[in-house]
Design an enzyme around this catalytic site. Sequence first.
Site, PDB file in Angstrom:
ATOM      1  N   GLU A 139      16.321  11.901  24.099  1.00 39.22           N
ATOM      2  CA  GLU A 139      15.319  13.242  24.932  1.00 39.22           C
ATOM      3  C   GLU A 139      16.040  14.513  23.994  1.00 39.22           C
ATOM      4  OE1 GLU A 139      13.299  13.453  28.242  1.00 39.22           O
ATOM      5  OE2 GLU A 139      12.687  11.412  28.466  1.00 39.22           O
TER       6      GLU A 139
ATOM      7  N   GLU B 286      12.496   4.097  29.359  1.00 44.38           N
ATOM      8  CA  GLU B 286      12.380   4.520  30.442  1.00 44.38           C
ATOM      9  C   GLU B 286      10.927   4.617  30.757  1.00 44.38           C
ATOM     10  OE1 GLU B 286      13.141   9.172  31.327  1.00 44.38           O
ATOM     11  OE2 GLU B 286      15.352   8.694  30.446  1.00 44.38           O
TER      12      GLU B 286
HETATM   13  C1  FCB Z   1      13.593  11.981  31.429  1.00 45.68           C
HETATM   14  C2  FCB Z   1      14.840  11.816  31.730  1.00 45.68           C
HETATM   15  C3  FCB Z   1      15.451  11.098  32.794  1.00 45.68           C
HETATM   16  C4  FCB Z   1      14.555  11.309  34.215  1.00 45.68           C
HETATM   17  C5  FCB Z   1      13.616  11.529  33.710  1.00 45.68           C
HETATM   18  C6  FCB Z   1      11.788  11.135  35.141  1.00 45.68           C
HETATM   19  O1  FCB Z   1      12.728  13.266  30.747  1.00 45.68           O
HETATM   20  O2  FCB Z   1      15.015  11.278  30.223  1.00 45.68           O
HETATM   21  O3  FCB Z   1      16.477  11.308  32.902  1.00 45.68           O
HETATM   22  O4  FCB Z   1      15.389  12.228  34.619  1.00 45.68           O
HETATM   23  O5  FCB Z   1      12.378  12.091  32.783  1.00 45.68           O
END
Ligand code: FCB
Length: 445
Positions: A166, A352
Site C-alpha cells: 500500500e 488482504e
Molecule cells: C491495511 C494495512 C494493514 C492493516 C489493514 C487493516 O491498509 O495494509 O496493515 O492495517 O489495513
Amino acid sequence: MSKIIFPEDFIWGAATSAYQIEGAAFEDGKGESIWDRFSHTPGKIKNEHNGDIACDHYHLYAEDVKLMKELGLKSYRFSISWPRIFPDGDGKLNVKGMEFYKKLVNLLLENDIIPNATLYHWDLPQKLQDKGGWTNRETADRFADFAGYVFKELGDLVPFWATLNEPAAAAFAGYAAGVHAPGLNNPEVCLAVAHNLLLAHGKAVKAYRQLGLKGKIGIVLDMWHNYPATDSEEDIKAAWINNNTINKWFSDPVFKGLYPTIPGEPGQFGMSLPEVQQGDMELISTPVDFLGLNVYSRNVVKANPDIPNGIEVVPQNGAVTDIGWEVYPQVIYDLLTLLHKEYNGIDIYITENGAAFRDTVNSEGRVEDDDRVDYLRRHFEQAHRAIEAGVNLKGYYVWSLMDNFEWAEGYTKRFGIVHVDFDTLTRTPKNSALWYSEVIRENGF
Ligand code: FCB
C-alpha cells in the site's frame, strides 16, 4: 445451497506485518523505525499504544507457525522489517535480524506453508527519515540495496515477494493526512513521495530479475472502488475521477508505464506533480508477475463544488465493521473484473481482506465472531464469482492471522481470525479461524 469450489491450486492464506505483530522493537540490534518514533510521540496513537511488544511474535513465532499448521493455512504473508536487518537503513548489517527471518521461513517450509514476503510494510528506518525519508530519491536506492540483500539470503526459499505494501497509504496517510508515520501534513510532497516509492519498487524488481530467481514478484496495492451516490452526470464523473486517478496512481505506472492524467486544473488537490527523470517510467514498469490487492470496502461519492477537490465521500447507512468501514462484498467482484480487463488478465492475489469486530473470549474459551464468518463468506463468494467470470485470481489472504497493532487505532481494533489477549499474549482461534480452516480443507464451502 450449492457448494462453491475454488480452483485446485488456489492459495488460501493469512497475512500480518512486522511492526504490527513482532514486538522486540529494540532487541537484538534492531534499529528504530518511523513507526517506533511515531507511536512514541504523544497524541498520535489511540490510548498511546505502541508496537514495543505487540503480539511478541519475534519470540513466539514457533507457536504461531504451529497454529498456522493446525489451521491448515497454505500460505503465510508477512513483512520483513528493514531496520531489523539494516538498523540505519544502509551500511551496517544486523546479522541477528536476518537470522530471525531465516528461522521463520525455514519453519514455514518445514510445515508446508508457502512463505509470501513483503519487503516494505511502512516501517522505514528512522535514520533514513532523518535524511528526508521518501521525499528523498536516494531512499529508493537504499531500498533496492536492502531488497537485493534479502533476495540473496532468502530468494531461493521464498517463492512469493511483494516489494511494497500500500504505497498510497504510505504517501497520503504518512505525508499529507499525517495520521500515519512519519506524520507529516505536507500534501505538496505527496506525489514526489509516491514517485520515489514507485522507483523503489522498480529497482527492487530489477534486482530480483538480475539474480535470476525462480519465484514471483509483485506489488501490493489498496483500492477503495468508488461508486456514484446518484445517477447524476456530476456524481458519475466524480466516481470516475477517483477510480481513474487516485486508484490508478500506482497501478498505471507499474502496469502501463504512465501516470493517470488528472482532469481539470493541475494542482487542484494541492499536490505538485513529481519530477520524472528519463528512464524512470521504464524502471517502474519493469514487468511483475502479479498484482496483490488489498480490499476492505468501497467509497460512495458525490460531486460537491464547495469542498477543495470537489468530490465528497458520502457515508452509507448499511452495516459497518468496528472500524467504521461499510460491508460491501460486491466491491471484490467489481474491482477484480475491472483490474483483469485494465491490466490484461494479470494474475491477482487478494493479499488482504478482513474485518474488525469487538471480539471477546467467552466463559467457555470461545470467540463467537459469527459476524466475521459472515463477512468472509460473502467476500469469498464474490471472489469466486470473479474467477467464474474469467479473472485470474490465484489466492486469498485473510487480514489478519491474529489481532495486532492496528496503526493509529492501536490495539483497539481486532482484525484477527485468532484472538490475542494483549496482557497474557494468549492466542485463541476464533470461530472464524475454525470456519476458515474448514473452507481451506474443502477448498470451498
Ligand atoms: C491495511 C494495512 C494493514 C492493516 C489493514 C487493516 O491498509 O495494509 O496493515 O492495517 O489495513
